[in-house]
Design an enzyme around this catalytic site. Structure first.
Site, PDB file in Angstrom:
ATOM      1  N   LYS A  44       0.814  -1.213   0.000  1.00  0.00           N
ATOM      2  CA  LYS A  44       0.000   0.000   0.000  1.00  0.00           C
ATOM      3  C   LYS A  44       0.852   1.269   0.000  1.00  0.00           C
ATOM      4  CE  LYS A  44      -4.288  -1.973   1.501  1.00  0.00           C
ATOM      5  NZ  LYS A  44      -3.914  -3.401   1.562  1.00  0.00           N
TER       6      LYS A  44
HETATM    7  C1  LIG Z   1      -4.608  -4.470   0.842  1.00  0.00           C
HETATM    8  C2  LIG Z   1      -3.847  -5.728   0.674  1.00  0.00           C
HETATM    9  C3  LIG Z   1      -4.211  -6.698  -0.291  1.00  0.00           C
HETATM   10  C4  LIG Z   1      -5.448  -6.566  -1.166  1.00  0.00           C
HETATM   11  O1  LIG Z   1      -5.391  -5.533  -2.107  1.00  0.00           O
HETATM   12  P1  LIG Z   1      -6.726  -4.998  -2.782  1.00  0.00           P
HETATM   13  O2  LIG Z   1      -6.307  -3.830  -3.594  1.00  0.00           O
HETATM   14  O3  LIG Z   1      -7.633  -4.599  -1.630  1.00  0.00           O
HETATM   15  O4  LIG Z   1      -7.311  -6.097  -3.583  1.00  0.00           O
HETATM   16  C5  LIG Z   1      -3.413  -7.828  -0.408  1.00  0.00           C
HETATM   17  N1  LIG Z   1      -2.336  -8.017   0.380  1.00  0.00           N
HETATM   18  C6  LIG Z   1      -1.958  -7.123   1.310  1.00  0.00           C
HETATM   19  C7  LIG Z   1      -0.778  -7.407   2.157  1.00  0.00           C
HETATM   20  C8  LIG Z   1      -2.688  -5.935   1.491  1.00  0.00           C
HETATM   21  O5  LIG Z   1      -2.312  -5.056   2.426  1.00  0.00           O
END
Ligand SMILES: *Cc1c(COP(=O)(O)O)cnc(C)c1O
Length: 464
Positions: free
Chosen positions: A112
């Site tokens: 993120k």
């Molecule tokens: C947020 C997240 C996801 C999922 O991503 P999306 O964009 O919500 O599909 C997968 N793995 C991790 C570690 C995350 O923090």
């Protein structure tokens, strides 16, 4: 470039307004009016660019001249200078058909950061340029909060308040959020669940008076800036595969929760990046995998898993895909979302379902298979993956055909999910920045599960 709502009831707006709006005012999601097309010749030129140079080219297509190129360049350079790896999102080869793109080299060791470092700088830029106050309010089950706080800590013109469920996030996640000493950060630890946190936030945002008076802005994954920032690394990884001499049938396997990350891949493909297959990997909370196989989008029962960031019942970005599935049809998307609200499910059949199954392959990975995959890759390739990444690897092992090459998106550093990894008797040492967290003082305020309690805290913080 103008942005429109998937529900068609918002007059088109520019890039910066789209970022500030977050959720569209008609309840839909904002999307670019047209998807910019990238020619083969341009792709060829882009292959030589560094990550930041590439991000500048891709994002320029969506920002156009709303932000002067020099300013956008600085925003991007600043955003990715905080990454620990010089390639930002390096691609690692495990064997001839298996590759991993590591998206976790940012400040909080989760993917993120790629989008939220950029969004933080963008908010700060907009605040400076328009001389306006930006107050970010969000709820987190762990990763988003830490990443959002890192994106804006210490930045002028911005304050951020993040709600998390008290003692219900992992120890590392809690420390990442609460050891930040900057005065523009407020952590509220709510004595309830993540759902309580989200409900409180939703109700506060729905109070339009309160929202206006306190200049509230969102950071959740429906913000179009997050999606756009994430399209960049699909291009980047594709080019690294070309560098290795592979040029056909390159798949991406994406650990999926709210459908943001894989939607970014879909967008990259629609822009002209010749991705072969997009593999959608869910854990046991598998609404999206069931949708791809049966055409029925309907929440199931909540299951506890080792990959909590993918534990979703409703995928907040899914509406964007519905909009494109029917040829950018806002009326159809609105009708389907209304049906979902009324009946709790959406059914897609016939040619539309065939299109879904052309756009994605999908698999839901069971808890034990997730841990098995971690063990297997550790033994076979001496490569340690976190449980989210392992879902992506497990799905691609099942679904990729012979001769195809698959890049699995690694969405978190394994140290963030050590509890699950230890179940397989694998012992890792923490990276130094995570180790250091345990020594730092924490700053958080514990509050009751009540709108009023949170509102009072916000008034104090945003007026200070
Ligand atoms: C947020 C997240 C996801 C999922 O991503 P999306 O964009 O919500 O599909 C997968 N793995 C991790 C570690 C995350 O923090």
């Amino acid at each position: 470039m103008r942005y429109i709502s998937t529900r068609g009831q918002v007059p088109s707006i520019g890039f910066i307004d789209a970022i500030l709006m977050g959720l569209a005012d008609d309840g839909g999601l904002l999307v670019p009016e047209q998807i910019p097309q990238v020619s083969d010749a341009t792709l060829k030129q882009w292959q030589r660019l560094t990550y930041s140079e590439l991000a500048l080219e891709v994002l320029t297509l969506y920002v156009e001249n709303e932000i002067p190129r020099q300013d956008l360049k600085k925003l991007i350079d600043d955003s990715y200078a905080t990454f620990r790896h010089k390639e930002v999102t390096p691609v690692r080869r495990l064997d001839d058909s298996r590759y991993v793109m590591e998206l976790f080299h940012g400040p909080t060791f989760a993917f993120k950061d790629v989008a939220l470092q950029f969004l933080g700088n963008l908010y700060s830029y907009v605040s400076r340029e328009t001389n306006s106050v930006i107050h970010i309010l969000g709820a987190t089950s762990g990763d988003t909060g830490a990443s959002a706080i890192e994106g804006v800590r210490g930045k002028e013109g911005i304050r951020i308040c993040i709600l998390h469920p008290h003692q219900k996030v992992s120890r590392v996640q809690e420390l990442q959020m609460t050891t930040v000493a900057d005065a523009n950060v407020l952590n509220l630890a709510v004595q309830g669940t993540f759902d309580d946190c989200q409900r409180i936030i939703k109700e506060l945002f729905a109070d339009v008076d309160f929202k206006r008076r306190y200049h509230l802005r969102a950071i959740n994954s429906i913000n179009i800036a997050r999606i756009l920032a994430q399209t960049v690394y699909y291009f980047y990884a594709y080019f690294r595969m070309l560098d290795q001499g592979h040029d056909a049938q390159i798949n991406f396997s994406v650990p999926t929760g709210n459908f943001g990350d894989i939607f970014a891949g879909y967008l990259a493909k629609r822009m002209g990046l010749p991705i072969h297959r997009l593999i959608l990997a869910t854990n046991e909370n598998n609404i999206l995998a069931r949708f791809v196989s049966e055409g029925v989008y309907q929440p199931g029962e909540f299951r506890k898993t080792y990959s909590p960031s993918m534990d979703i019942q409703i995928a907040s970005n899914f509406e964007r895909y519905l909009f494109y599935l029917y040829g950018q049809d806002a009326e159809k998307a609105s009708a389907l979302m209304a049906q979902f609200k009324a009946e709790g499910r959406i059914v897609v059949a016939g040619d539309a379902l065939k299109q879904v199954q052309t756009d994605f392959l999908a698999d839901s990975v069971r808890n034990e298979d997730c841990l098995d995959t971690i063990s297997e890759y550790y033994e076979k390739y001496d490569y340690l993956m976190d449980p989210h990444t392992a879902c992506g690897a497990s799905a691609s092992d099942k679904l990729a055909a012979n001769g195809e090459k698959t890049v699995v998106l690694s969405t978190a550093h394994p140290a963030k999910f050590d509890e699950a990894i230890r179940l397989r008797n694998i012992h890792q040492s923490y990276p130094e920045p995570i180790e250091a967290l345990f020594e730092k003082p924490q700053f958080q305020t514990v509050v009751d599960v009540s709108n009023e309690a949170v509102r009072e805290q916000l008034k104090g913080f945003f007026n200070s």
